[in-house]
Each structure stands twice: as structure tokens, then as C-alpha cells.
Design a protein around this motif. Structure first.
Motif, PDB file in Angstrom:
ATOM      1  N   PHE A   1      -0.992 -12.177  -3.028  1.00  0.00           N
ATOM      2  CA  PHE A   1      -1.133 -12.110  -1.583  1.00  0.00           C
ATOM      3  C   PHE A   1       0.009 -11.258  -1.063  1.00  0.00           C
ATOM      4  CE2 PHE A   1      -3.287 -15.884  -2.955  1.00  0.00           C
ATOM      5  CZ  PHE A   1      -4.447 -15.876  -2.198  1.00  0.00           C
ATOM      6  N   ARG A   2      -0.325 -10.279  -0.232  1.00  0.00           N
ATOM      7  CA  ARG A   2       0.671  -9.349   0.287  1.00  0.00           C
ATOM      8  C   ARG A   2       0.672  -9.387   1.798  1.00  0.00           C
ATOM      9  NH1 ARG A   2       2.016  -5.220  -3.812  1.00  0.00           N
ATOM     10  NH2 ARG A   2       1.549  -6.335  -5.716  1.00  0.00           N
ATOM     11  N   LYS A   3       1.847  -9.146   2.376  1.00  0.00           N
ATOM     12  CA  LYS A   3       1.936  -8.995   3.824  1.00  0.00           C
ATOM     13  C   LYS A   3       1.257  -7.691   4.209  1.00  0.00           C
ATOM     14  CE  LYS A   3       6.228 -11.501   4.450  1.00  0.00           C
ATOM     15  NZ  LYS A   3       7.609 -11.446   4.922  1.00  0.00           N
ATOM     16  N   HIS A   4       0.797  -7.623   5.447  1.00  0.00           N
ATOM     17  CA  HIS A   4       0.176  -6.405   5.954  1.00  0.00           C
ATOM     18  C   HIS A   4       1.192  -5.276   5.898  1.00  0.00           C
ATOM     19  CE1 HIS A   4      -1.103  -3.490   8.979  1.00  0.00           C
ATOM     20  NE2 HIS A   4      -2.326  -3.853   8.635  1.00  0.00           N
ATOM     21  N   ALA A   5       0.850  -4.203   5.187  1.00  0.00           N
ATOM     22  CA  ALA A   5       1.742  -3.059   5.071  1.00  0.00           C
ATOM     23  C   ALA A   5       0.928  -1.830   4.704  1.00  0.00           C
ATOM     24  CB  ALA A   5       2.809  -3.309   4.013  1.00  0.00           C
ATOM     25  N   THR A   6       1.186  -0.737   5.365  1.00  0.00           N
ATOM     26  CA  THR A   6       0.493   0.508   5.059  1.00  0.00           C
ATOM     27  C   THR A   6       1.023   1.107   3.769  1.00  0.00           C
ATOM     28  OG1 THR A   6       0.176   0.898   7.409  1.00  0.00           O
ATOM     29  CG2 THR A   6      -0.082   2.783   5.953  1.00  0.00           C
ATOM     30  N   GLU A   7       2.337   1.077   3.621  1.00  0.00           N
ATOM     31  CA  GLU A   7       2.953   1.653   2.435  1.00  0.00           C
ATOM     32  C   GLU A   7       2.584   0.837   1.196  1.00  0.00           C
ATOM     33  OE1 GLU A   7       7.232   3.378   1.074  1.00  0.00           O
ATOM     34  OE2 GLU A   7       6.473   3.499   3.103  1.00  0.00           O
ATOM     35  N   GLY A   8       2.096   1.511   0.198  1.00  0.00           N
ATOM     36  CA  GLY A   8       1.739   0.854  -1.053  1.00  0.00           C
ATOM     37  C   GLY A   8       0.334   0.279  -1.076  1.00  0.00           C
ATOM     38  N   PHE A   9      -0.356   0.290   0.067  1.00  0.00           N
ATOM     39  CA  PHE A   9      -1.689  -0.320   0.128  1.00  0.00           C
ATOM     40  C   PHE A   9      -2.662   0.341  -0.836  1.00  0.00           C
ATOM     41  CE2 PHE A   9      -6.015  -0.173   1.861  1.00  0.00           C
ATOM     42  CZ  PHE A   9      -6.332  -1.519   1.750  1.00  0.00           C
ATOM     43  N   LEU A  10      -2.749   1.665  -0.811  1.00  0.00           N
ATOM     44  CA  LEU A  10      -3.707   2.352  -1.679  1.00  0.00           C
ATOM     45  C   LEU A  10      -3.377   2.172  -3.152  1.00  0.00           C
ATOM     46  CD1 LEU A  10      -4.520   5.614   0.284  1.00  0.00           C
ATOM     47  CD2 LEU A  10      -5.954   3.599  -0.038  1.00  0.00           C
ATOM     48  N   ALA A  11      -2.095   2.136  -3.486  1.00  0.00           N
ATOM     49  CA  ALA A  11      -1.705   1.899  -4.879  1.00  0.00           C
ATOM     50  C   ALA A  11      -2.127   0.503  -5.312  1.00  0.00           C
ATOM     51  CB  ALA A  11      -0.196   2.086  -5.045  1.00  0.00           C
ATOM     52  N   ASP A  12      -1.923  -0.478  -4.434  1.00  0.00           N
ATOM     53  CA  ASP A  12      -2.352  -1.847  -4.743  1.00  0.00           C
ATOM     54  C   ASP A  12      -3.867  -1.919  -4.879  1.00  0.00           C
ATOM     55  OD1 ASP A  12       0.247  -2.821  -4.714  1.00  0.00           O
ATOM     56  OD2 ASP A  12       0.134  -3.509  -2.630  1.00  0.00           O
ATOM     57  N   LEU A  13      -4.574  -1.257  -3.978  1.00  0.00           N
ATOM     58  CA  LEU A  13      -6.031  -1.269  -4.014  1.00  0.00           C
ATOM     59  C   LEU A  13      -6.541  -0.604  -5.291  1.00  0.00           C
ATOM     60  CD1 LEU A  13      -8.636  -2.001  -2.540  1.00  0.00           C
ATOM     61  CD2 LEU A  13      -8.487   0.191  -1.344  1.00  0.00           C
ATOM     62  N   ALA A  14      -5.955   0.504  -5.662  1.00  0.00           N
ATOM     63  CA  ALA A  14      -6.376   1.210  -6.876  1.00  0.00           C
ATOM     64  C   ALA A  14      -6.121   0.382  -8.131  1.00  0.00           C
ATOM     65  CB  ALA A  14      -5.662   2.552  -6.971  1.00  0.00           C
ATOM     66  N   ALA A  15      -5.087  -0.451  -8.105  1.00  0.00           N
ATOM     67  CA  ALA A  15      -4.711  -1.222  -9.290  1.00  0.00           C
ATOM     68  C   ALA A  15      -5.444  -2.557  -9.414  1.00  0.00           C
ATOM     69  CB  ALA A  15      -3.203  -1.474  -9.274  1.00  0.00           C
ATOM     70  N   CYS A  16      -6.072  -3.018  -8.359  1.00  0.00           N
ATOM     71  CA  CYS A  16      -6.689  -4.340  -8.394  1.00  0.00           C
ATOM     72  C   CYS A  16      -8.059  -4.305  -9.064  1.00  0.00           C
ATOM     73  CB  CYS A  16      -6.803  -4.916  -6.988  1.00  0.00           C
ATOM     74  SG  CYS A  16      -8.116  -4.186  -5.987  1.00  0.00           S
ATOM     75  N   LYS A  17      -8.576  -5.487  -9.390  1.00  0.00           N
ATOM     76  CA  LYS A  17      -9.910  -5.590  -9.989  1.00  0.00           C
ATOM     77  C   LYS A  17     -10.986  -5.820  -8.939  1.00  0.00           C
ATOM     78  CE  LYS A  17      -8.576  -7.059 -14.529  1.00  0.00           C
ATOM     79  NZ  LYS A  17      -8.865  -7.901 -15.663  1.00  0.00           N
TER      80      LYS A  17
END
Length: 125
Positions: free
Chosen positions: A4-20
């Protein structure tokens, strides 16, 4: 297995790309990003939001999402099983293909350019 992550623009796409997979409402923006990155979704459309219900319905129809009117243990467990199988090259989905797009754009622009070059200049009309 969940972060679970706090709302943040930075790093969002990297997190999305890495998730299942992604658990979210049925909004179009995140849905589009998940399609592009081929991430399955558990969609919980916002009540009385017709567009979100349609989005969720169509994603489920394509086999790219599960939907739940309310989030429950059963829904999340089903989703965790669902994300174990990768998304195939589904024939009903127009997957992004930048190389094909730019080739098509190049052919079209060549036709447009040739048409413009063959026209009589406006000053001679």
C-alpha cells in the motif's frame, strides 16, 4: 504480497509496471495504463457512475479484469488467483504497437505530402 502506497505521482508508473495486478475503481485513466502495461485488474466501480460500470463490464468481458460491487475477502482471493495467469495477446484488444503506428503514420504523411506537392499553388488559381 500487497504493498500500500501513499498517493504520489513520482514513482507511480514504475510501481505500476512492476506490479502483477491492480485493485481500483473503474475510471478510464488507470484502466488505460493497465491495458498498456498488460496488468489485470480487480475493478470496484463507483456506485451510480455508469461509465465506470461499463468500463468494468467490458474489461471483465475481455478477460482482463474481475469486478466486484463491494470489496471482500472472496473478491481479493479470486483476484490473487486471477493474476497468476498472464494476459495473452487477446484478439479483441488493440494492443499498442508503436512501430506499426509510426510506419502507418509515415505512409499517410508521404501520401499527404505528395498530394500537396502535386497541387497547383493557390496564387495561380
Amino acid at each position: 504480497n500487497c504493498e500500500f502506497r501513499k498517493h504520489a505521482t513520482e514513482g507511480f508508473l514504475a510501481d505500476l509496471a512492476a506490479c502483477k495486478g491492480v485493485i481500483a475503481t473503474g475510471g478510464f485513466s488507470l484502466l488505460s495504463e493497465c491495458l498498456y502495461l498488460r496488468k489485470k485488474m480487480l475493478m470496484n466501480p463507483i456506485r451510480k457512475q455508469y461509465e465506470q460500470k461499463v468500463n468494468a463490464f467490458n474489461m471483465q468481458r475481455l478477460g482482463l479484469a474481475l469486478t466486484a460491487e463491494t470489496l471482500s475477502v472472496e473478491a481479493v482471493e479470486a483476484f490473487l488467483e486471477f493474476v497468476k495467469t498472464p494476459i495473452s495477446d487477446h484478439q479483441e484488444v488493440l494492443w499498442p504497437d508503436n512501430q506499426a503506428f509510426f510506419a502507418s503514420l509515415d505512409r499517410t504523411m508521404q501520401k499527404v505530402t505528395k498530394q500537396r506537392l502535386s497541387l497547383t499553388p493557390a496564387s495561380k488559381l
